[in-house]
Write an enzyme that holds these catalytic residues in place. Structure first.
Site, PDB file in Angstrom:
ATOM      1  N   LYS A  49      -4.566 -13.183  45.307  1.00 20.34           N
ATOM      2  CA  LYS A  49      -4.576 -14.300  46.259  1.00 20.34           C
ATOM      3  C   LYS A  49      -3.256 -14.364  47.015  1.00 20.34           C
ATOM      4  O   LYS A  49      -3.233 -14.542  48.240  1.00 20.34           O
ATOM      5  CB  LYS A  49      -4.863 -15.622  45.530  1.00 20.34           C
ATOM      6  CG  LYS A  49      -6.314 -15.746  45.080  1.00 20.34           C
ATOM      7  CD  LYS A  49      -6.553 -16.882  44.100  1.00 20.34           C
ATOM      8  CE  LYS A  49      -7.976 -16.770  43.538  1.00 20.34           C
ATOM      9  NZ  LYS A  49      -8.256 -17.731  42.478  1.00 20.34           N
ATOM     10  N   GLN A  93      -6.285 -22.604  39.201  1.00 20.85           N
ATOM     11  CA  GLN A  93      -6.972 -21.440  38.646  1.00 20.85           C
ATOM     12  C   GLN A  93      -7.679 -21.808  37.345  1.00 20.85           C
ATOM     13  O   GLN A  93      -7.098 -22.455  36.472  1.00 20.85           O
ATOM     14  CB  GLN A  93      -5.946 -20.308  38.420  1.00 20.85           C
ATOM     15  CG  GLN A  93      -6.551 -18.988  37.997  1.00 20.85           C
ATOM     16  CD  GLN A  93      -7.487 -18.383  39.041  1.00 20.85           C
ATOM     17  OE1 GLN A  93      -7.267 -18.486  40.231  1.00 20.85           O
ATOM     18  NE2 GLN A  93      -8.541 -17.745  38.570  1.00 20.85           N
ATOM     19  N   ASP A 116     -11.320 -24.896  46.972  1.00 20.80           N
ATOM     20  CA  ASP A 116     -12.312 -24.361  46.039  1.00 20.80           C
ATOM     21  C   ASP A 116     -13.649 -25.091  46.170  1.00 20.80           C
ATOM     22  O   ASP A 116     -14.673 -24.597  45.708  1.00 20.80           O
ATOM     23  CB  ASP A 116     -11.822 -24.556  44.594  1.00 20.80           C
ATOM     24  CG  ASP A 116     -11.319 -23.272  43.956  1.00 20.80           C
ATOM     25  OD1 ASP A 116     -11.764 -22.187  44.367  1.00 20.80           O
ATOM     26  OD2 ASP A 116     -10.487 -23.368  43.039  1.00 20.80           O
TER      27      ASP A 116
HETATM   28  N1  GUN Z   1     -11.687 -18.650  38.171  1.00 20.80           N
HETATM   29  C1  GUN Z   1     -12.701 -17.787  38.415  1.00 20.80           C
HETATM   30  N2  GUN Z   1     -13.205 -17.997  39.648  1.00 20.80           N
HETATM   31  C2  GUN Z   1     -12.496 -19.002  40.189  1.00 20.80           C
HETATM   32  C3  GUN Z   1     -12.550 -19.666  41.450  1.00 20.80           C
HETATM   33  O1  GUN Z   1     -13.354 -19.398  42.345  1.00 20.80           O
HETATM   34  N3  GUN Z   1     -11.644 -20.640  41.627  1.00 20.80           N
HETATM   35  C4  GUN Z   1     -10.756 -20.993  40.681  1.00 20.80           C
HETATM   36  N4  GUN Z   1      -9.913 -21.989  40.939  1.00 20.80           N
HETATM   37  N5  GUN Z   1     -10.672 -20.410  39.495  1.00 20.80           N
HETATM   38  C5  GUN Z   1     -11.553 -19.415  39.260  1.00 20.80           C
END
Ligand code: GUN
Length: 281
Positions: A49, A93, A116
């Protein structure tokens, strides 16, 4: 033999388009990623990211908290990011350590920075067909399906997995687009019977080899969301080698859904920026 859907190339196109838009902005869109603990896969995602943000010209920052950080401490960090005018998107996360209540954390993120789409307000908007932020993986899946040229309206879709991150939101999105949806999960009696009806099969179960060729309808679109480490190799939930002989389209792992999730995170962050800066002017 199926067409392989190239998520990596599609994601690159999206990143390039974002990069061009960002070059014209006065201020950089900013994304904050909050990570609690040392979950190994999460560390890899968080690095991806940050790299993607840098590539398109976003400001990005990582807020790392130790595994034993209290819920109050995490809420404090979120509160500070909610008020930070250089931050347009906040991502916490997942998974979080067990002592932290995930729902409390998600509800604390300002809905206008919730890139998200996990805040209950944004989840509700998605449910009624008027979404603000579409969760990144489901958003990426829609783009992958659209890239095949197949129409979604009237299709039978089977989704394997009912998580709040993937299974539930993608089922609602496709339902709102006029598809007929079957959501399968651990307790589903005849999984193969369900998946064989599907013109579009989306698998997000986290079980390597769960879907074999005999469970797939001929010429179906197969979207594999699984990320599993098997003998030091990353594989999906679909038995790629056999299913690719039967499906019409299939996403590879890696190089399918994963890069699209990150591209859509960037897209959502740019949307958050545009809404925030438009409100000011
Ligand atoms: N962990 C696995 N996929 C995701 C996601 O799309 N967003 C977040 N914040 N954590 C994750």
């Amino acid at each position: 033999m199926a067409n392989i859907i190239d998520g990596k190339a599609l994601a690159e196109q999206i990143r390039n388009s974002i990069k061009q838009k960002v070059a014209k902005l006065k201020k950089k869109p900013g994304l904050a990623v909050v990570m609690v603990g040392e979950h190994p896969a999460s560390k890899v995602y968080v690095n991806f990211k940050a790299k993607a943000c840098e590539e398109v010209g976003f400001h990005s920052e990582e807020h790392k908290l130790p595994e034993d950080a209290t819920e109050a401490r995490v809420l404090q960090v979120i509160d500070q990011l909610n008020r930070d005018t250089n931050i347009h998107g906040i991502l916490v996360q997942l998974p979080l350590p067990k002592h932290i209540n995930e729902k409390n954390i998600q509800a604390a993120v300002s809905p206008s920075k919730d890139v998200d789409g996990f805040h209950p307000y944004n989840e509700g908007r998605l449910l009624i067909g008027d979404p603000t932020f579409i969760p990144c993986t489901p958003k990426g899946i829609i783009k992958l399906i659209n890239s095949t040229g197949m129409q979604i309206l009237g299709k039978n879709v089977a989704i394997v997995g009912k998580s709040n991150i993937v299974g539930k939101p993608i089922s609602i999105l496709l339902l709102n687009m006029g598809a007929t949806i079957t959501v399968c999960h651990r307790e589903t009696k005849d999984l193969g019977g369900m998946t064989r009806q599907a013109d579009i099969l989306i698998v997000a179960a986290g079980k390597p080899g769960l879907i074999s060729a005999e469970m797939v309808k001929e010429h179906a679109i197969v979207i594999d969301v699984g990320v599993n480490r098997v003998n030091d190799k990353v594989v999906g939930d679909v038995d790629f080698e056999t299913v690719k002989e039967k499906a019409g389209f299939i996403t590879p792992v890696p190089g399918g859904v994963g890069p699209m999730t990150i591209a859509c995170l960037l897209e959502n962050t740019l949307e958050a920026y545009e809404r925030m800066e438009e409100r000011k002017s």
